[in-house]
Scaffold this active site. Structure first.
Site, mmCIF file in Angstrom:
data_model
loop_
_atom_site.group_PDB
_atom_site.id
_atom_site.type_symbol
_atom_site.label_atom_id
_atom_site.label_comp_id
_atom_site.label_asym_id
_atom_site.label_seq_id
_atom_site.Cartn_x
_atom_site.Cartn_y
_atom_site.Cartn_z
ATOM 1 N N ASN A 94 43.907 0.979 50.031
ATOM 2 C CA ASN A 94 44.734 1.653 49.033
ATOM 3 C C ASN A 94 45.823 0.716 48.522
ATOM 4 O O ASN A 94 46.147 0.694 47.336
ATOM 5 C CB ASN A 94 45.362 2.906 49.640
ATOM 6 C CG ASN A 94 44.337 4.014 49.816
ATOM 7 O OD1 ASN A 94 43.494 4.226 48.950
ATOM 8 N ND2 ASN A 94 44.397 4.715 50.936
ATOM 9 N N ASP A 96 43.196 2.978 55.996
ATOM 10 C CA ASP A 96 44.035 2.212 55.066
ATOM 11 C C ASP A 96 45.158 3.119 54.536
ATOM 12 O O ASP A 96 45.234 3.367 53.337
ATOM 13 C CB ASP A 96 43.185 1.657 53.895
ATOM 14 C CG ASP A 96 42.567 2.750 53.036
ATOM 15 O OD1 ASP A 96 42.339 3.864 53.561
ATOM 16 O OD2 ASP A 96 42.314 2.515 51.830
ATOM 17 N N THR A 140 37.904 5.522 57.310
ATOM 18 C CA THR A 140 38.359 6.273 56.130
ATOM 19 C C THR A 140 38.925 5.302 55.084
ATOM 20 O O THR A 140 39.806 5.669 54.304
ATOM 21 C CB THR A 140 39.401 7.354 56.515
ATOM 22 O OG1 THR A 140 40.553 6.712 57.084
ATOM 23 C CG2 THR A 140 38.836 8.363 57.498
ATOM 24 N N HIS A 162 40.599 13.947 51.305
ATOM 25 C CA HIS A 162 39.305 13.324 51.618
ATOM 26 C C HIS A 162 39.139 12.959 53.098
ATOM 27 O O HIS A 162 38.184 13.365 53.758
ATOM 28 C CB HIS A 162 39.132 12.015 50.842
ATOM 29 C CG HIS A 162 39.361 12.097 49.376
ATOM 30 N ND1 HIS A 162 38.400 12.544 48.498
ATOM 31 C CD2 HIS A 162 40.430 11.758 48.614
ATOM 32 C CE1 HIS A 162 38.863 12.468 47.269
ATOM 33 N NE2 HIS A 162 40.082 11.997 47.306
ATOM 34 N N ASP A 163 40.069 12.115 53.576
ATOM 35 C CA ASP A 163 39.844 11.447 54.863
ATOM 36 C C ASP A 163 39.879 12.400 56.051
ATOM 37 O O ASP A 163 39.196 12.178 57.060
ATOM 38 C CB ASP A 163 40.891 10.335 55.052
ATOM 39 C CG ASP A 163 40.712 9.222 54.030
ATOM 40 O OD1 ASP A 163 39.650 9.166 53.382
ATOM 41 O OD2 ASP A 163 41.642 8.407 53.877
ATOM 42 N N ASP A 175 44.630 9.404 54.624
ATOM 43 C CA ASP A 175 44.421 8.735 55.914
ATOM 44 C C ASP A 175 45.480 9.224 56.910
ATOM 45 O O ASP A 175 45.167 9.482 58.082
ATOM 46 C CB ASP A 175 44.604 7.211 55.781
ATOM 47 C CG ASP A 175 43.632 6.588 54.805
ATOM 48 O OD1 ASP A 175 42.584 6.100 55.212
ATOM 49 O OD2 ASP A 175 43.944 6.609 53.591
ATOM 50 N N PHE A 224 35.948 4.954 45.710
ATOM 51 C CA PHE A 224 36.856 3.830 45.969
ATOM 52 C C PHE A 224 36.538 3.043 47.254
ATOM 53 O O PHE A 224 36.456 1.821 47.234
ATOM 54 C CB PHE A 224 38.309 4.339 46.005
ATOM 55 C CG PHE A 224 39.310 3.263 46.318
ATOM 56 C CD1 PHE A 224 39.665 2.327 45.362
ATOM 57 C CD2 PHE A 224 39.880 3.168 47.578
ATOM 58 C CE1 PHE A 224 40.573 1.321 45.645
ATOM 59 C CE2 PHE A 224 40.789 2.170 47.876
ATOM 60 C CZ PHE A 224 41.142 1.243 46.906
ATOM 61 N N ASN A 225 36.390 3.730 48.393
ATOM 62 C CA ASN A 225 36.220 3.002 49.666
ATOM 63 C C ASN A 225 34.985 2.106 49.651
ATOM 64 O O ASN A 225 35.006 0.987 50.174
ATOM 65 C CB ASN A 225 36.103 3.973 50.850
ATOM 66 C CG ASN A 225 37.416 4.665 51.156
ATOM 67 O OD1 ASN A 225 38.475 4.191 50.758
ATOM 68 N ND2 ASN A 225 37.341 5.795 51.840
HETATM 69 C C1 BDR Z 1 39.299 7.457 49.323
HETATM 70 O O1 BDR Z 1 40.017 6.457 48.622
HETATM 71 C C2 BDR Z 1 41.326 6.364 49.107
HETATM 72 O O2 BDR Z 1 42.241 6.257 48.053
HETATM 73 C C3 BDR Z 1 41.563 7.583 49.949
HETATM 74 O O3 BDR Z 1 42.443 7.290 51.031
HETATM 75 C C4 BDR Z 1 40.193 7.954 50.425
HETATM 76 O O4 BDR Z 1 39.869 7.302 51.632
HETATM 77 C C5 BDR Z 1 38.861 8.508 48.321
HETATM 78 O O5 BDR Z 1 38.032 7.930 47.355
HETATM 79 CA CA CA Z 2 41.546 6.133 52.946
#
Ligand code: BDR
Ligand code: CA
Length: 309
Positions: free
Chosen positions: A39, A10, A123, A238-239, A15, A164-165
């Protein structure tokens, strides 16, 4: 033989960097990029995937997928990624187009075409993956592995409990975590070990390339939210951790744990409940990322992103 992957994402700053790493790595063969809302809305995340592909000069096929979660209302992370979802650098208007057909159909088709060979790398929200599993249950035992960014064994970032994801679509996450597929989880407890502090951002800029500068500008924007909300000097990428795990697993320390998803609304909605001390007696079902060699991770990113001009 390179590992065949489908990157479900996303974009999203991190990402985009995960895509850069995957497409520059000979250890991986990216069969396609499947895009999900997250996102920001699907219209923007697909546009951003096209922009990133154009900047990288790649021809990898890109498919649009789900534009909303299975059950809950959509949430978004504009506050983190900006209005476009990829705020910071100048974004060219992409000339390339999305493939015809739906991301979920592409995932099903590729897993059936290469049984036991395809690793899914989500991701973003897990909606596309869950839909694929539900639409064609035959694919479940044929997926080689899922290596995802999402969840956490401890604190959340979108609620005290949830990452979040996973919070985007807890019901989809529940389907995926309960499927009998080898699953590796790069959660916040791991990804927070990779802040893009200014000295690390400077390494991308010092590459002196268009893509190096693009990466530095992405990370500078991405830092803002993390500084304001968490007081950190850099945003975790993160991703890209999930992609790095497939390239250099030796950078990671992992352990097998039972992880279940809380899909009931309440304080723990969207939590990846990890039985860290093995107190439930439930069978470990997830390989959980615990530690990452952050310097080694940045060495890998700089080396691979340095291959683009
Ligand atoms: C995740 O949430 C998104 O905002 C980032 O791309 C990542 O995948 C981190 O919590
Ligand atoms: Ca992401």
């Amino acid at each position: 033989m390179p590992t065949k992957i489908i990157h479900d994402c996303d974009p999203g700053h991190d990402d985009a960097i995960a895509t850069m790493l995957a497409l520059a790595s000979p250890e991986l063969q990216t069969l396609g990029i499947t895009v999900v809302y997250g996102n920001v809305g699907l219209e923007r995340t697909t546009q951003n995937a096209l922009v990133v592909r154009e900047i990288l000069g790649s021809k990898v096929p890109i498919y649009a997928g789900a534009d909303r979660p299975l059950v809950r209302d959509r949430i978004s992370a504009e506050a983190v990624h900006g209005k476009s979802g990829l705020e910071g650098p100048h974004l060219p208007t992409p000339t390339g187009k999305l493939e015809d057909g739906h991301a979920v159909g592409f995932i099903i088709e590729q897993v059936l075409k290469y049984p036991g060979e395809v690793t899914l790398v989500p991701t973003g929200a897990l909606t596309n993956i869950a839909l694929a599993m539900r639409m064609e249950p035959k694919i479940v035992p044929l997926i080689r592995q899922i290596v995802l960014m999402g969840g956490s064994i401890d604190i959340g970032n979108w609620s005290p409990s949830a990452e979040f994801n996973i919070l985007c679509d807890p019901h989809a996450a529940k389907i995926v975590f309960e499927a009998a597929v080898p699953l590796m989880m790069c959660g916040l407890n791991l990804t927070h070990q990779t802040p893009a502090i200014p000295s690390r951002v400077a390494r991308f800029r010092a590459l002196g390339t268009r893509v190096g500068e693009f990466t530095a500008q992405l990370l500078e924007f991405f830092r803002q939210h993390h500084r304001e909300v968490f007081g950190w000097e850099g945003a975790p990428i993160h991703d890209a951790c999930a992609v790095a795990f497939l390239i250099k697993p030796e950078l990671f320390k992992t352990g097998m744990y039972n992880v279940e998803i809380e899909a009931n609304e309440g304080l723990a909605y969207g939590r990846t409940v990890c039985d860290y001390w093995h107190v439930t007696g439930k069978k470990p079902n997830v390989e959980v990322g615990l530690e990452i060699d952050a310097d080694g991770f940045y060495d890998l990113l700089v080396e691979r992103i340095g291959t683009y001009r």
